[in-house]
Design a protein around this motif. Sequence first.
Motif, PDB file in Angstrom:
ATOM      1  N   PRO A  54      24.367  48.047  70.104  1.00  0.00           N
ATOM      2  CA  PRO A  54      25.466  48.521  69.252  1.00  0.00           C
ATOM      3  C   PRO A  54      25.255  49.949  68.759  1.00  0.00           C
ATOM      4  N   HIS A  55      26.360  50.667  68.633  1.00  0.00           N
ATOM      5  CA  HIS A  55      26.263  52.089  68.304  1.00  0.00           C
ATOM      6  C   HIS A  55      25.589  52.338  66.959  1.00  0.00           C
ATOM      7  N   GLY A  56      25.841  51.485  65.984  1.00  0.00           N
ATOM      8  CA  GLY A  56      25.211  51.683  64.686  1.00  0.00           C
ATOM      9  C   GLY A  56      23.703  51.679  64.771  1.00  0.00           C
ATOM     10  N   VAL A  57      23.152  50.840  65.632  1.00  0.00           N
ATOM     11  CA  VAL A  57      21.707  50.780  65.836  1.00  0.00           C
ATOM     12  C   VAL A  57      21.233  52.050  66.533  1.00  0.00           C
ATOM     13  N   GLN A  58      21.957  52.483  67.544  1.00  0.00           N
ATOM     14  CA  GLN A  58      21.612  53.715  68.246  1.00  0.00           C
ATOM     15  C   GLN A  58      21.644  54.918  67.304  1.00  0.00           C
ATOM     16  N   HIS A  59      22.705  55.009  66.520  1.00  0.00           N
ATOM     17  CA  HIS A  59      22.926  56.198  65.701  1.00  0.00           C
ATOM     18  C   HIS A  59      21.824  56.371  64.668  1.00  0.00           C
ATOM     19  N   GLY A  60      21.387  55.272  64.073  1.00  0.00           N
ATOM     20  CA  GLY A  60      20.340  55.368  63.070  1.00  0.00           C
ATOM     21  C   GLY A  60      19.066  55.985  63.599  1.00  0.00           C
ATOM     22  N   LEU A  61      18.758  55.745  64.879  1.00  0.00           N
ATOM     23  CA  LEU A  61      17.554  56.320  65.479  1.00  0.00           C
ATOM     24  C   LEU A  61      17.806  57.737  65.977  1.00  0.00           C
ATOM     25  N   SER A  62      18.915  57.944  66.670  1.00  0.00           N
ATOM     26  CA  SER A  62      19.153  59.267  67.266  1.00  0.00           C
ATOM     27  C   SER A  62      19.324  60.341  66.202  1.00  0.00           C
ATOM     28  N   ILE A  63      19.938  60.005  65.078  1.00  0.00           N
ATOM     29  CA  ILE A  63      20.160  61.024  64.052  1.00  0.00           C
ATOM     30  C   ILE A  63      18.847  61.393  63.378  1.00  0.00           C
ATOM     31  N   ARG A  64      17.924  60.442  63.293  1.00  0.00           N
ATOM     32  CA  ARG A  64      16.601  60.764  62.753  1.00  0.00           C
ATOM     33  C   ARG A  64      15.852  61.709  63.699  1.00  0.00           C
TER      34      ARG A  64
END
Length: 225
Positions: A54-64
């Motif tokens: 899910p994108h929310g899971v991806q986004h939390g890591l990629s933005i860090r």
Amino acid sequence: MERSLETQVSQAVDAWLRWLPRWEPATHRGRVAPCRRCFGSPILSSAGVGADVPHGVQHGLSIRMKGIVDQAVAEYTAKNLPTLQAELDQQAARNRSRSYRPGEGLEPEFEGMPMDPDPVPGAPFLFTIAGLAQEADADVPELPPLSAEAKSALRQEVGLADDYANMVGRELCAILLHHRLRVQAAIAQHVEPQIEAMLAELTRSLDAPFDGSADRGADPGPSAP
């Protein structure tokens, strides 16, 4: 820098792992356009985060990870690129003068995400957060124009900054390869069970009209003579 970068990546992954147990599937409509930060990201691929996550899971890591690259580029720019640094300082001062800044100070999981949900056809919003931010931005004076020489120097320095960002990004991807197992284990533990539960619930709801319960108690109609 390599050891420092390794430490930053490890700490960022640790922070993401601490957040992940709090993640829950979104109940609102999905995005119309893919996230440019996450879609096809080599950083996520290096971390072992597949496109089906899910994108929310991806986004939390990629933005860090983006924050780590941005900080490295900021330090490089401050030391080596005076024209670009001056332009960034002016832009930062302009941003601070805005009266409404809804996109600042957000947790990494929400940074860069759309401020408003996608509109529903035929049901326009009375106002949007993005619209209010644009109105506030319109009241701030534009930056003074650059001379031709300054524009040329700025383009050159922006190119150097991009090259440095790409170099740091490649190093970051190499470091993330060492974190793949614990990233994937966390997704299997905290994300996949929720997705499986959603799919099971969807299956039950799709099967419900065919289980005969809808016909129980219905009027059988007139009996045959």
